[in-house]
Structures are given as structure tokens and as C-alpha cells.
Write an enzyme that holds these catalytic residues in place. Structure first.
Site, PDB file in Angstrom:
ATOM      1  N   HIS A 178       0.827  -1.205   0.000  1.00 40.77           N
ATOM      2  CA  HIS A 178       0.000   0.000   0.000  1.00 40.77           C
ATOM      3  C   HIS A 178       0.868   1.264   0.000  1.00 40.77           C
ATOM      4  CE1 HIS A 178      -4.110   1.585   1.617  1.00 40.77           C
ATOM      5  NE2 HIS A 178      -3.887   1.945   0.386  1.00 40.77           N
ATOM      6  N   PHE A 238      -5.501   3.829  11.853  1.00 43.53           N
ATOM      7  CA  PHE A 238      -6.089   3.064  10.748  1.00 43.53           C
ATOM      8  C   PHE A 238      -5.413   3.449   9.450  1.00 43.53           C
ATOM      9  CE2 PHE A 238     -10.254   2.866  13.224  1.00 43.53           C
ATOM     10  CZ  PHE A 238     -10.152   1.513  13.489  1.00 43.53           C
ATOM     11  N   GLU A 239      -5.238   2.453   8.627  1.00 44.62           N
ATOM     12  CA  GLU A 239      -4.577   2.603   7.339  1.00 44.62           C
ATOM     13  C   GLU A 239      -5.235   3.664   6.449  1.00 44.62           C
ATOM     14  OE1 GLU A 239      -3.884  -1.306   6.049  1.00 44.62           O
ATOM     15  OE2 GLU A 239      -3.465  -0.756   3.983  1.00 44.62           O
ATOM     16  N   GLY A 240      -6.539   3.853   6.607  1.00 43.20           N
ATOM     17  CA  GLY A 240      -7.231   4.838   5.784  1.00 43.20           C
ATOM     18  C   GLY A 240      -6.778   6.270   6.061  1.00 43.20           C
ATOM     19  N   GLY A 253      -1.808  -2.876   3.366  1.00 44.42           N
ATOM     20  CA  GLY A 253      -0.680  -2.316   4.114  1.00 44.42           C
ATOM     21  C   GLY A 253       0.085  -3.364   4.899  1.00 44.42           C
TER      22      GLY A 253
END
Lengths: 318, 258
Positions: free
Chosen positions: A122, B55-57, B136
Site C-alpha cells: 500500500h 487506521f490505514e485509511g 498495508g
């Protein structure tokens, strides 16, 4: 995908009309700005701010063989593979969402070799867009080293740091031909304001050679100028502005509507048993048969829309 | 079996409780949805009120609403009562900069060195199953200490993973550092049968605690490689009534704890 030669990148930018002008058009007109085979980057992430209205228009326009990239791919990846709009998706993760399990449509296309799923970490996706946004040919990073992921991608190069001698990984810039981004509000010139999670959208817009902005609503330039600090993507990067209410349905648009969970449950069930038949019927019903975008929303249904909108507004409740 | 558990608990609840207990107050924790989020939130509500969730977001320090668990780390539900929202790339770069104490991972397969596969079952060139991929995960495993929470099954605990999506200690010893990953690495592996750590020298997985009522033989029988299990391995305390009540409050529809 190697980085675009620097002077070519600059020439492509120089050739664009970067003036403050009215760029409003229809979904169909915007779809005509994209040619078969181009690299199209999608804004948003998973089930958030997915530019579904433009994807819908590309399916209907019969666009083929786009190379598509996104941070994380959800339902729209199924739609792109099954419609033939793309046979090559570059991302870090692909499935409608963790609660629905592995996408059966993705599996059918990738395991049969009909489609490619190019997997990067990512952060690598993010740094590739960021390099593109910076006009740099690559970014260094400290992940992906030692993994199988690195062994299966082309274009990333391990190197020894010239300052410290440490092993690093260089990931090449992505400068998509087109970026498709959906925002809460935008003026006719393309000044786009994003509420909440911005994902990789600002980098994608800066990296791309063309940007098609869809928006929940078009606001006046005066409104933009009252809060210019809220403008995340500037007009000079934007080539088209399309008003598309509920433009992420059945996914969410932060603060406006949450994901359409019943619809996504039904999609997962329909594609779970027989993915090919399930997604073909879904494409007919929601993509090919409706007369226009309003027709698409009619098929999703006012009940689901109100439910998603009611939940979406709860972000503002305390 | 100790008697303080008020009701039977599921494997997922046990994973969440054991993972929560492995977290410390004040830590910054990179969490996915599902068991990791439940574990981190449970820790906040018990012994670690000063724990921060990422959080990855692109979310720093949210408090997720009970009963409204997010479907992924990238929807507005994740942002509730957050301190800060960032672009995805920037929250991932916090890993690289060294701000993150613990990352939470899952996976379809794990080997004795904690290497994780979430990409392919079978030959990656002609996979039996194409899985969703790293997300991720590779970045988290490359750049932070990680806690892996997963079901303990022989098909998951394998001699050799079909693909290294997220690096553990690679081939053991100092191979991880030599590959360019000098920091982080697997810290604990939490399953429904045991909690495992890694030998500091060989980097091989070893059992530290057995889950309640589980024997060393059971753990080995469900593992596809030789596990180091000391004769006097202690057993964990079962989930307490309080811990189970908090989980039930967070996930009343049992989306992630069924």
C-alpha cells in the site's frame, strides 16, 4: 510501467488548458476524454469515494483494456474486469471488503489468466503516486524488501543508499493518463473540496496528465473563495467537472452517505455462487439497462439511498 | 477450566482477548478491522486507556462507536472522534518514521519465522486461490513489531508459506536485517490454542502460553512445523466476564466475534 520521461511529462502538462474556465460536462462527454488502453487511476479507497459514476459511464461507452490503478480495489474491480473495461489492475488489495470475503469475480478472472492483478504494497502505491506528483522519477522506501511481493513486480529497484550504505527500495513514479476522483463539492472550474478522508487523491490529481472530477454538487466559485484552505485539488489540474449526485453509490461519500450495505450484501450473494453469471446479470440490470445515472439510482432504490444517507449524516452527530 | 468466565466464548473472542492483553498502555497501534480493532478497543477499555489506534485509511486516534464497527479501515466510521485525519501515504509513513509500536496482522498462512502469506494459495504463477493481497500488511510487517492473530490450523501453520506477502524473520537469524529490514518483526502470534513468541537468536517461533484447557500435544498436532514447547508452559487465564461483556458491547451483531 517505467516513469514517463521528464520532458514528455512537462510537455503533456504544458499542452493542457490550465486556465480558470468552466469545465462542466456530462458523464458521457467526460467518458469520451478517455481512450482505450490508457492508464486510469481511481481516487478513494475500498468502499469510500469510489468514482462509480465515471466507471459506470466507461462501461456503457464500451471502453476497453484500460490499465487501472488504485490504493485498494473493492467492488469496482469486479465491474472493470467483468465488463472488459480493464484486464489489468494495479493495487495493494482487491476484494469488496473484509466482511464479504475474497471476491469470487476477481478469483475467476485472475485464476483463469484472463486478467492481471498487479500487487504492490500500500505504501509503495502511495509513494509511486507521490513521486509522480512531485515530478520525481522514483521514491525510496524501506518496505517490500525481502518479500515475494517485490519479486513479482517490474520496475522497483533495490539500491544501496549513497549516504548511509543501507539497502533501500526505489519505486518508480506513476503518472496516470487520467485520474477519476469524486468529491463532496467542486466549482465549475474544478476547485475541489474534500471532507474527511482524502486517501491518495491529492497525489493522484497532481500526478495525472488529466483529471476528471465528479462531485456530489457543484458550488459557486465565490463559495470556494470563502474557504480556500478547504480546496484540496486545484482547478489547474482538472480537465472536466461532472455533477453526479450519489456518484459513489453503492459505496460511501464521507459525511453524505455510508456504503449501501444491503446492496453490497446482495451483490456478494449474487456473485458468490456463480460469479460469472452473477456479475453479468448485475451489469445488465445496473449498467446497461438504465437510461441514465438517475435510472441507475432508481434501480438501487430510494429506500437504500435514504438509509445510506441517513447513516452518512451521523458523522456530523456528536 | 477456571470458573470466572460467565459464558462459553468463541475462538474470535479468545483471539481478541489474548491480543488485547499483549498490548501496553501508551502504545501506538496500527490496527485492521475485525479482531485487531476489537483487541485494541478492548485494551483501551481495560488496562490501556492511553493506547492510540491508527487506521490505514489515514486515521489517528479514533474511538469507534459500539455497534457501528467499520467494514474496512477506510470508511467514515473509522474516523469517528479521531484526533487527526491524514492521507493514506502519510499514515503509512508513520511506520517508516518509527512512531508505531505494534501492528496487527492476520494471514492465510504463517511459517516458523513468522512470514505471512495473504496473496496466493498454491503456485503464485498458477494459483489455486488468488487472495486479496498485502494491502498495508507488507508495510506494517516490514516496519513495526507485529502481533499476528489467526486460527490455529495445520493448513495455516505451514513449513513453508506459498508466498511471502509480509516478511517475518525471513529465514531466521539476521536474515531480516540483511534484507534491508533492520527494525520491527513478529512479536507475538496469538491463536485459539496458544500465544507464541520468537527465539531472540534463531528467530524461530516458540510457545509461551497455552490457551485455557489446551495441551502442548494439541498445539503441535495443529502445526505443520516443529514448535518449541517447554514442558512447563503456563496456561492463560480464560476471558473474564468483563472482557467478554466489553466485546459484546462493541460487536452486538457479532460481525467479527461469531
Amino acid at each position: 510501467m517505467a516513469p514517463t520521461p521528464y520532458l514528455e511529462l512537462r510537455e503533456r502538462t504544458k499542452a493542457r488548458d490550465r486556465s480558470l474556465r468552466d469545465k462542466r460536462m456530462s458523464l458521457e462527454e467526460a467518458a469520451a476524454l478517455i481512450a482505450d488502453g490508457e492508464h486510469v487511476a481511481l481516487g478513494g479507497c475500498t468502499a469510500s469515494r469510489t468514482p462509480f459514476a465515471m466507471i459506470w459511464a466507461l462501461v456503457r461507452a464500451g471502453r476497453r483494456d484500460l490499465k487501472v490503478s488504485r490504493s485498494i480495489v473493492s467492488t469496482e474491480g469486479d465491474i472493470l474486469y467483468a465488463s472488459g473495461v480493464s484486464r489489468h489492475i494495479m493495487t495493494s488489495w482487491f476484494s469488496q471488503g473484509i466482511v464479504w470475503g475474497v471476491s469470487k469475480v476477481m478469483r475467476a478472472h485472475v485464476e483463469s489468466g484472463r486478467a492481471t492483478l498487479e500487487e504492490w504494497s500500500h505504501m509503495a502505491m502511495g509513494l509511486r503516486y507521490r513521486a509522480g506528483a512531485m515530478g520525481a522519477p522514483f521514491m525510496p522506501m524501506r518496505a517490500m524488501l525481502g518479500s515475494g511481493v517485490l519479486g513479482r513486480v517490474e520496475g522497483a529497484k533495490p539500491m544501496e543508499c549513497p549516504f548511509t550504505g543501507e539497502p533501500l527500495l526505489l519505486v518508480p513514479a506513476l503518472n496516470p493518463d487520467v485520474a477519476l476522483i469524486h468529491v463532496q463539492r467542486c466549482d465549475a472550474y474544478g476547485n475541489a473540496q474534500i471532507d474527511g478522508l482524502s486517501f491518495m487523491d491529492v497525489d493522484i490529481a497532481m500526478a495525472a496528465n488529466r483529471v476528471i472530477m465528479t462531485t456530489e454538487r457543484i458550488v459557486s466559485n465565490d463559495q470556494i473563495r470563502r474557504a480556500p484552505d478547504q480546496t484540496k485539488i486545484g482547478f489547474f489540474t482538472v480537465d472536466a467537472v461532472v455533477e453526479a449526485p450519489f456518484g459513489c453509490a453503492p459505496h460511501e461519500c464521507y459525511g453524505v452517505y455510508e456504503p449501501f450495505f444491503p446492496h453490497m450484501d446482495a451483490y456478494a450473494a449474487a456473485t458468490g455462487k456463480d460469479p460469472e453469471k452473477g456479475v453479468a446479470e448485475y451489469l445488465d440490470r445496473f449498467y446497461h439497462e438504465p437510461k441514465d445515472w438517475n435510472g441507475y439510482l432508481e434501480r438501487i432504490g430510494v429506500g437504500d439511498m435514504l438509509d445510506a444517507a441517513r447513516r452518512g449524516r451521523t458523522i456530523h452527530a456528536d | 477450566m477456571p470458573t470466572d468466565a460467565t459464558r462459553p466464548y468463541t475462538a474470535s473472542e479468545l483471539l481478541a482477548v489474548s491480543s488485547a492483553r499483549a498490548l501496553k498502555d501508551g502504545q501506538i497501534v496500527f490496527a485492521g478491522v475485525g479482531v485487531p480493532l476489537l483487541a485494541a478497543t478492548l485494551a483501551q477499555r481495560t488496562h490501556a486507556p492511553g493506547l492510540t489506534i491508527l487506521f490505514e485509511g489515514g486515521v489517528i486516534g479514533p474511538f469507534v462507536q459500539p455497534g457501528a464497527l467499520p467494514p474496512s479501515t477506510n470508511e467514515q466510521r473509522c474516523a469517528r472522534r479521531a484526533n487527526m485525519l491524514t492521507p493514506i501515504t502519510d499514515v503509512l509513513l508513520l511506520l517508516q518514521r518509527g512512531y508505531v509500536d505494534v501492528g496487527f496482522m492476520g494471514g492465510a498462512q504463517i511459517d516458523r519465522y513468522g512470514n505471512l502469506n495473504s496473496s496466493f494459495i498454491g503456485d503464485p504463477d498458477a494459483p489455486k486461490t488468488r487472495l486479496p493481497g498485502t494491502g498495508g500488511g507488507n508495510d506494517i510487517a516490514s516496519l513495526a513489531e507485529i502481533i499476528v492473530a489467526m486460527k490455529h490450523e495445520k493448513r495455516r501453520f505451514v513449513e513453508k508459506v506459498d508466498f511471502v506477502t509480509s516478511p517475518g524473520y525471513l529465514s531466521g537469524g539476521d536474515s531480516r536485517a540483511r534484507a534491508g529490514l533492520p527494525a520491527g518483526g513478529p512479536y507475538k502470534v496469538v491463536t485459539d490454542l496458544a500465544v507464541m513468541g520468537f527465539d531472540p537468536e534463531t528467530k524461530r517461533m516458540r510457545v509461551e502460553t497455552l490457551q485455557p484447557g489446551v495441551t502442548p500435544e494439541q498445539v503441535q498436532a495443529n502445526t505443520g512445523f516443529d514448535l518449541a514447547i517447554a514442558r512447563e508452559t503456563p496456561s492463560a487465564e480464560p476471558p473474564s466476564a468483563d472482557e467478554l461483556a466489553i466485546l459484546a458491547d462493541l460487536d452486538p451483531e457479532r460481525l467479527y466475534t461469531a
